[in-house]
Every structure is written in C-alpha cells, then in structure tokens.
Design a protein around this motif. Structure first.
Motif, short mmCIF file in Angstrom:
data_model
loop_
_atom_site.label_atom_id
_atom_site.label_comp_id
_atom_site.label_asym_id
_atom_site.label_seq_id
_atom_site.Cartn_x
_atom_site.Cartn_y
_atom_site.Cartn_z
N SER A 14 0.85 -1.18 0.00
CA SER A 14 0.00 0.00 0.00
C SER A 14 0.88 1.22 0.00
O SER A 14 2.00 1.20 0.48
CB SER A 14 -0.91 0.01 1.22
N GLU A 165 -13.58 10.38 3.87
CA GLU A 165 -12.16 10.69 4.02
C GLU A 165 -11.90 11.69 5.14
O GLU A 165 -10.76 11.86 5.56
CB GLU A 165 -11.59 11.22 2.71
N ASP A 188 -17.64 2.87 4.07
CA ASP A 188 -18.17 3.98 3.28
C ASP A 188 -18.44 5.19 4.16
O ASP A 188 -18.76 6.27 3.64
CB ASP A 188 -19.46 3.56 2.56
N ASP A 211 -13.48 -8.78 3.70
CA ASP A 211 -12.95 -8.50 2.36
C ASP A 211 -11.69 -7.66 2.51
O ASP A 211 -11.74 -6.43 2.62
CB ASP A 211 -14.00 -7.77 1.52
N ASP A 213 -9.35 -6.96 0.40
CA ASP A 213 -9.09 -6.05 -0.71
C ASP A 213 -9.86 -4.75 -0.56
O ASP A 213 -9.35 -3.67 -0.86
CB ASP A 213 -9.44 -6.72 -2.04
N GLU A 214 -11.10 -4.86 -0.10
CA GLU A 214 -11.89 -3.64 0.12
C GLU A 214 -11.27 -2.79 1.22
O GLU A 214 -11.19 -1.56 1.10
CB GLU A 214 -13.33 -4.00 0.50
N LYS A 216 -8.12 -2.68 2.13
CA LYS A 216 -6.90 -2.06 1.60
C LYS A 216 -7.22 -0.85 0.75
O LYS A 216 -6.51 0.16 0.77
CB LYS A 216 -6.12 -3.08 0.77
N LYS A 217 -8.29 -0.95 -0.01
CA LYS A 217 -8.65 0.13 -0.92
C LYS A 217 -9.23 1.33 -0.20
O LYS A 217 -8.92 2.49 -0.54
CB LYS A 217 -9.67 -0.41 -1.93
N LYS A 218 -10.05 1.09 0.84
CA LYS A 218 -10.81 2.18 1.44
C LYS A 218 -10.19 2.78 2.70
O LYS A 218 -10.41 3.95 3.00
CB LYS A 218 -12.23 1.70 1.74
N LYS A 220 -7.82 4.65 5.05
CA LYS A 220 -6.71 5.59 5.03
C LYS A 220 -5.68 5.22 6.10
O LYS A 220 -4.48 5.35 5.88
CB LYS A 220 -7.22 7.02 5.28
#
Length: 287
Positions: A14, A165, A188, A211, A213-214, A216-218, A220
C-alpha cells in the motif's frame, strides 16, 4: 521517566505510509499537562434527537483552538468504555489538554472531536450493573444511533466535511471494540479507524474484515494498541495477526501497562497525529 515499548509497524502493499512528512513518537512527560500560555480549544455539551433510541441524548464536543464557522473540519468520534459515558474521556483522559498541546506544537490537523454516550438506551447512565444484558446490548445498538442520528446532527450543527475521508473513529476498551466493529464495518462512512485496548465485544477478525481487498482500498489508516500486561490484549493481537496474514496495512503498538488511561492517553496522543493528513506519518522506532 522514559518509556520503553514494543512496536510492530506493518508496511505492506500500500502507498499509505509512503513519502511521510512527519514522524510520530510516543509521548514524553508533560504531554497531558495543561499549559496556560497556549491557545485552547472549547468543550461543549450538545443534545440531539435519537430516532434509534426514541429519546434525546447527549454528547460532548471539542472544537480546536481558532475554531471558525467559516471553515470546514474533519471529525473524530471518540468512544468511551463500558463503565463510562460522554464525559469519561474528559474526566479521565484529558483529551482537550492533550490535543491543545499538540496543536501548539503544530502536530495536528484541525479537527472536531465528538465524545458521545455509546450506551444507546433510554436510561444510558453508567449506574447499577453495567454488565447487565440490556446495557451491553445497548453498545451494539449505538452503531445505528451513530450512523443515523448523531453523525447527521453533527453535520447540521457544525461546519464539517461529510465525506468518509474526513471522518475518523476511535475508542477505549468497549469503545475500542465499537470503533473496530463500526469503523471496519462501515468503510463507506469511516476511513480512519483506531482501537485502544479493545474489549471482548470486538468481532472476530474474519467478521471485522471479510474482504481484505476492500479494506486495503478504502482505509486511510488503521491503528490498534494495547498495554502489554492488559488481560484483554489477545483481542488486539488476534486482529493484528489476521490483518498481517491478509496484508492489510496497519499499526500495532504495545507498551508497558495495563487496562487504564495511561495507555489510552498515550494512544490518543499518537493516533490523533496520523489523522486527516495527505502524507501519513510514520511511527518512530524504539530506541
């Protein structure tokens, strides 16, 4: 007295921790002592309507030094433990003092801190048998109160950003479990998540992060900390071990101590310095 500590810093696949502009270190003596010659934030008590509980509920809110209604701010929701309420952090943790001192050193992004009562029931006082079934269940009910009632109220009353964020959650003990459950369960809504000495209400790691992967993506930033002699440390460690296995970036920090505000104040001091920064700081290595 200088502290020693064990640090496990996970730097995986990341860019979260790349190009950091700041290093965060454990607190030194005086970090939680009020200073007269610096600007101070303001703590207020607010009352909001909870459709979840069916009554009015209270929260305490810290606005930073120099707060202006003409600016927008990110928000940290800071949760208490099983025996506390919306005043527990103020009574035992001095968050306003810790944050004021950090602002004076230029180490924080300006943010609003909301300290709610995480026991979402009509009689939400920390009295009687705090381990009673209905009172324990009320900590889980708070997820809906937080999402449907408190967050919308804060967004109407204060000049805050409304995107994920710019929203963080963290807490101590029971509130640490809530923070991991609600934060990781609502990516979210929250992008910054922290659990301090998280209690047995913390979901199993596979349920927290189904999940990877989710996540890691979302995410911060994800922080997990605990005292090394805390009898509840296995709840933090099992989460850390699972995140490591799934290669989800996070910081796992332990230091000498038990299940008390010495650890929680230290955790808030460090965790708050990571929040809402474009370039995520690194945590200093032990010396």
């Amino acid at each position: 007295m200088k502290k020693t500590f064990f640090l496990s810093l996970i730097l995986l696949s990341s860019a979260l921790f790349v190009n950091a502009q700041q290093t965060v270190s454990p607190p030194t003596v005086g970090f939680d002592v009020e200073k007269a010659n610096i600007p101070h934030g303001v703590v207020d008590t607010v009352t909001y309507t909870s459709t979840t509980v069916g009554t009015s509920r209270k929260a305490t809110v810290y606005t930073p030094p120099g707060f202006s209604k003409s600016k927008k701010y990110p928000v940290l929701y800071l949760l208490h433990g099983i025996g506390g309420d919306e005043k527990e952090w103020l009574n035992g943790g001095k968050p306003q003092v810790i944050l004021d001192n950090l602002y004076a050193l230029g180490k924080l992004e300006p943010m609003i801190v909301v300290m709610p009562n995480g026991r979402a029931m009509k009689d939400d006082r920390a009295t009687g048998n705090i381990m009673a079934k209905d009172k324990v269940e009320a900590f889980a009910t708070f997820e809906q109160d937080l999402l449907k009632d408190l967050i919308p109220f804060i967004q109407k009353k204060y000049p805050v950003y409304t995107d994920r964020e710019h929203r963080a959650i963290a807490g101590l003990s029971m509130g640490g479990g809530q923070s991991l459950n609600f934060g990781l369960g609502n990516l979210d809504t929250f992008a910054w998540v922290g659990g301090f000495s998280s209690a047995p209400n913390t979901k199993a790691p596979e349920a927290l992060v189904p999940d990877a992967d989710e996540a890691k993506k979302k995410l911060k930033f994800l922080w997990i900390s605990c005292g090394e002699s805390d009898g509840l440390i296995n709840f933090s460690k099992r989460t850390h071990d699972y995140l490591t296995e799934k290669e989800v970036p996070h910081i796992y920090f332990t230091e000498p101590g038990g299940h008390d505000f010495n650890i929680w104040k230290s955790s808030l001091y460090m965790y708050s310095q990571f929040l809402f920064k474009k370039n995520i700081p690194t945590l200093a290595s032990a010396k």
